[in-house]
Design a protein around this motif. Structure first.
Motif, PDB file in Angstrom:
ATOM      1  N   LEU A 148     -17.438  33.503  -8.762  1.00 51.87           N
ATOM      2  CA  LEU A 148     -16.883  33.149 -10.066  1.00 51.87           C
ATOM      3  C   LEU A 148     -15.910  31.986  -9.940  1.00 51.87           C
ATOM      4  CD1 LEU A 148     -16.909  34.042 -13.056  1.00 51.87           C
ATOM      5  CD2 LEU A 148     -15.016  35.597 -12.509  1.00 51.87           C
ATOM      6  N   GLU A 149     -15.110  32.000  -8.886  1.00 46.57           N
ATOM      7  CA  GLU A 149     -14.136  30.919  -8.663  1.00 46.57           C
ATOM      8  C   GLU A 149     -14.846  29.584  -8.455  1.00 46.57           C
ATOM      9  OE1 GLU A 149     -11.564  28.163  -6.609  1.00 46.57           O
ATOM     10  OE2 GLU A 149     -13.329  29.129  -5.714  1.00 46.57           O
ATOM     11  N   ARG A 150     -15.913  29.572  -7.657  1.00 47.03           N
ATOM     12  CA  ARG A 150     -16.611  28.319  -7.378  1.00 47.03           C
ATOM     13  C   ARG A 150     -17.387  27.814  -8.591  1.00 47.03           C
ATOM     14  NH1 ARG A 150     -18.538  28.295  -1.045  1.00 47.03           N
ATOM     15  NH2 ARG A 150     -16.939  29.714  -0.249  1.00 47.03           N
ATOM     16  N   LEU A 180      -9.818  40.029 -11.966  1.00 44.99           N
ATOM     17  CA  LEU A 180      -8.998  39.997 -13.173  1.00 44.99           C
ATOM     18  C   LEU A 180      -8.007  38.834 -13.148  1.00 44.99           C
ATOM     19  CD1 LEU A 180      -8.258  43.824 -13.532  1.00 44.99           C
ATOM     20  CD2 LEU A 180     -10.080  42.488 -14.607  1.00 44.99           C
ATOM     21  N   GLN A 181      -7.383  38.597 -11.996  1.00 46.59           N
ATOM     22  CA  GLN A 181      -6.428  37.489 -11.873  1.00 46.59           C
ATOM     23  C   GLN A 181      -7.121  36.154 -12.099  1.00 46.59           C
ATOM     24  OE1 GLN A 181      -3.260  37.525 -11.660  1.00 46.59           O
ATOM     25  NE2 GLN A 181      -2.743  39.620 -11.053  1.00 46.59           N
ATOM     26  N   LEU A 182      -8.336  36.020 -11.589  1.00 45.18           N
ATOM     27  CA  LEU A 182      -9.083  34.765 -11.745  1.00 45.18           C
ATOM     28  C   LEU A 182      -9.413  34.510 -13.209  1.00 45.18           C
ATOM     29  CD1 LEU A 182     -10.409  32.435 -10.136  1.00 45.18           C
ATOM     30  CD2 LEU A 182     -12.502  33.808 -10.089  1.00 45.18           C
ATOM     31  N   ILE A 183      -9.833  35.557 -13.934  1.00 43.10           N
ATOM     32  CA  ILE A 183     -10.131  35.408 -15.353  1.00 43.10           C
ATOM     33  C   ILE A 183      -8.889  34.945 -16.115  1.00 43.10           C
ATOM     34  CG2 ILE A 183     -10.799  36.648 -17.454  1.00 43.10           C
ATOM     35  CD1 ILE A 183     -12.509  38.487 -15.657  1.00 43.10           C
ATOM     36  N   GLN A 184      -7.750  35.500 -15.761  1.00 44.12           N
ATOM     37  CA  GLN A 184      -6.510  35.136 -16.437  1.00 44.12           C
ATOM     38  C   GLN A 184      -6.094  33.695 -16.128  1.00 44.12           C
ATOM     39  OE1 GLN A 184      -4.753  36.144 -18.751  1.00 44.12           O
ATOM     40  NE2 GLN A 184      -2.801  35.068 -18.508  1.00 44.12           N
ATOM     41  N   GLU A 185      -6.312  33.246 -14.901  1.00 44.94           N
ATOM     42  CA  GLU A 185      -5.809  31.934 -14.468  1.00 44.94           C
ATOM     43  C   GLU A 185      -6.683  30.772 -14.927  1.00 44.94           C
ATOM     44  OE1 GLU A 185      -5.598  32.303 -10.273  1.00 44.94           O
ATOM     45  OE2 GLU A 185      -3.953  33.780 -10.308  1.00 44.94           O
TER      46      GLU A 185
END
Length: 583
Positions: free
Chosen positions: A332-334, A359-364
């Motif tokens: 997801l990050e890439r 969850l942190q990635l979705i928020q950021e």
């Protein structure tokens, strides 16, 4: 009937290597009777030898990728040009979930390379392919009704035209293969979800009047090297399959039996497809999988480790913990870094696979939508246990609270089943109370439909009367709509960032699109809204991001007036006024 060893080997391996035809054995037998044996022997001598049929095995033993690829592409008993479409027109009809939309694009990509043409006019079609769903009985009945209509069309086709061929692809092909081919005799071709590469050959076999079938499930097939061809090239949203199959074995679900075990598509292939879509102007991608957030790529050595899978607190699984592999959070990050002006969504996840890093990635990340599909299925712990979901009502609510603490503006959607085996009125009321407590923006609610092969079919009793199921379903829908309407009314007066999809279905002078939380937004088609990114003016078109002020709302949609064109990146630096109550 006793078979010689060579015949037993051929029977056992024919499907694996693509040599599959329902009528082939009968054809040989009839031919033998007609020729009295001698003619048959001479034809047999001129035909393929045993070496031809083990060609794939020999290539694989040599370990040469080139030889293996060549062997897989060659069918010595069929002329090479017989597997080419030579301008034949294919008509697709797609039913069911987003995975079937993606499967249609994969099948079309394969057939297009073989010379087939696509038509949207049923009357012009030489081949009609239905991409089917088996999740519920109603979905299958829709296909049966459609097949009766298409069979009538096939009978009326003039003899001067090429005979019309009808094919069933996807889950229904695997689940009802015997009924479709032998009892009803409505189709010419059956191809399961893992057999789309074999479609050109199957269609070639059907040209001789035989029925052709390949419904074998694979432990490896992900179509990683097949770039799907969008059925609507002008569209600004696309689905990208990242994994296939499911290992969860929920007691009601047919998916593990129609789509097989979980296997993840290699990271490099996914990133290549997303970059290609970005270059084509696509503004939103949805990462697809039956259990999308259990993604685990083990295709490269550097991805392998001894780190176990981390599940949400209070959740369990029927299968053992998986170790190693590149996980969903890294994928997801890439993907989110490829195009800052492209929205990223994913579906369908399982609640057990939401570690904090996701969850942190979705928020950021501004381009990962703050919308999570969190299928509950029931609000009763007793029913959840019967469903083999791996969590309690309390664990689910704890996860909801945790998600909202990490992503305050998140919207949630869910799936619910009414009238599952053994469900009492008290169980039903617990589901009603869960709907009121969580307050979902989007919901998918259905009455339970028993599916053969599932744990529920073999071990549980479908004992809730049909009229009770329907009454409970209607009550769940009513409660869901009340809560969704309340949530949407809280957005009146706010400004929403909307990705334009096209003209509204109900009015040619209105446009529609979706906001970050996947709620439909309808607004008038103004010719000259101010472009806040460039300072100029331009007409609104599909693929544009538009700031829309919400003026009214219902349980299904929002209505508003467009304020300005913008970009996703620019909008993320602006404060969208009045985010509203998201429950």
């Amino acid at each position: 009937m006793l078979l010689r060893p060579s015949e037993r080997w051929l029977q056992a391996h024919s499907s694996r290597y693509g040599y599959c035809s329902v009528s082939s054995s009968h054809a040989v037998s009839n031919e033998h009777r007609k020729t009295g044996g001698s003619g048959f022997s001479s034809k047999l001598a001129a035909g393929p030898s045993f070496r031809d049929f083990v060609k794939n095995v020999a290539a694989g033993e040599k370990g040469s990728p080139d030889l293996q690829e060549e062997a897989e592409e060659t069918h010595p008993y069929l002329p090479e040009d017989s597997q080419i479409g030579t301008g034949r027109k294919v008509y697709f009809e797609t039913y069911g979930c987003q995975m079937n939309v993606n499967d249609t694009e994969i099948a079309w990509s394969i057939l297009q390379k073989k010379g087939y043409l696509r038509t949207s006019d049923l009357a012009q079609a030489d081949v009609i392919l239905l991409v089917t769903c088996s999740v519920r009985e109603k979905a299958e009945q829709t296909i049966w009704n459609r097949l009766q209509q298409l069979t009538a069309l096939k009978r009326r086709r003039p003899r001067s035209q090429t005979p019309l061929k009808i094919g069933i692809l996807g889950c229904m092909a695997e689940r009802l293969k015997k009924q479709l081919l032998e009892r009803e005799k409505l189709v010419d071709v059956l191809a399961g979800p893992d057999a789309y590469r074999d479609l050109p050959r199957l269609l070639s076999v059907s040209e001789s009047g035989q029925q052709a079938i390949n419904v074998l499930l694979s432990l490896e097939e992900t179509y990683a090297d097949v770039m799907p061809v969008q059925l609507h090239p002008q569209g600004r949203a696309a689905f990208v399959s990242i994994m296939r199959g499911c290992d969860n074995m929920c007691s009601y679900c047919i998916v593990p039996f129609t789509r097989g075990r979980e296997r993840s598509r290699p990271l490099a292939s996914i990133l290549q497809e997303v970059r290609m879509l970005s270059d084509q102007g696509v503004k939103e991608v949805t990462l697809l999988g039956q259990n999308v957030n259990s993604y685990r790529d083990t295709s490269e050595v550097q991805f392998c480790s001894s780190e176990p899978t981390h599940m949400s607190r209070g959740f369990s699984s029927l299968y053992r913990d998986r170790k190693g592999g590149l996980r969903f959070s890294e994928l997801l990050e890439r993907v989110s870094r490829i195009d800052p002006d492209m929205r990223v969504r994913f579906t369908s996840p399982h609640p057990k696979d939401f570690p904090d890093e996701v969850l942190q990635l979705i928020q950021e990340r501004h381009n990962i939508c703050k919308q999570i599909h969190l299928p509950a299925q029931s609000g009763s712990t007793r029913i959840l246990q019967a469903m083999r979901r791996g969590y309690t009502r309390e664990a689910y609510l704890e996860l909801v609270d945790h998600i909202r603490s990490v992503i305050p503006e998140v919207s949630l959607s869910s799936d619910f089943i009414a009238g599952f085996c053994g469900e009492t009125e008290e169980d039903h009321l617990q589901t009603v109370s869960l709907l009121r407590e969580v307050r979902y923006n989007v919901g998918f609610l259905f009455a339970y439909s028993v599916r053969k092969k599932t744990h529920a079919y073999h071990r549980l009793q479908d004992d809730v009367p049909g009229e009770v199921k329907q009454r409970r379903l209607e009550e769940l829908i009513r409660v869901f709509r009340e809560e969704a309407a309340s949530l949407n009314l809280g957005l009146v007066g706010s400004t929403q960032l909307v990705l334009v999809e096209g003209v509204s279905k109900r009015s040619a002078v209105e446009l529609s699109g979706r906001n970050d939380t996947n709620v439909k937004v309808i607004f008038p088609n103004l010719e000259d809204p101010t472009d806040c990114a460039s300072g100029g003016t331009a007409g609104i078109k599909p693929g544009d991001y538009v700031r829309v002020k919400v003026t009214s709302a219902s349980s299904q949609s929002l209505r508003g007036v467009p304020l300005s064109l913008t970009t996703l990146k620019a909008a993320s630096g602006c404060t969208l006024q009045g985010s509203g109550d998201t429950g």
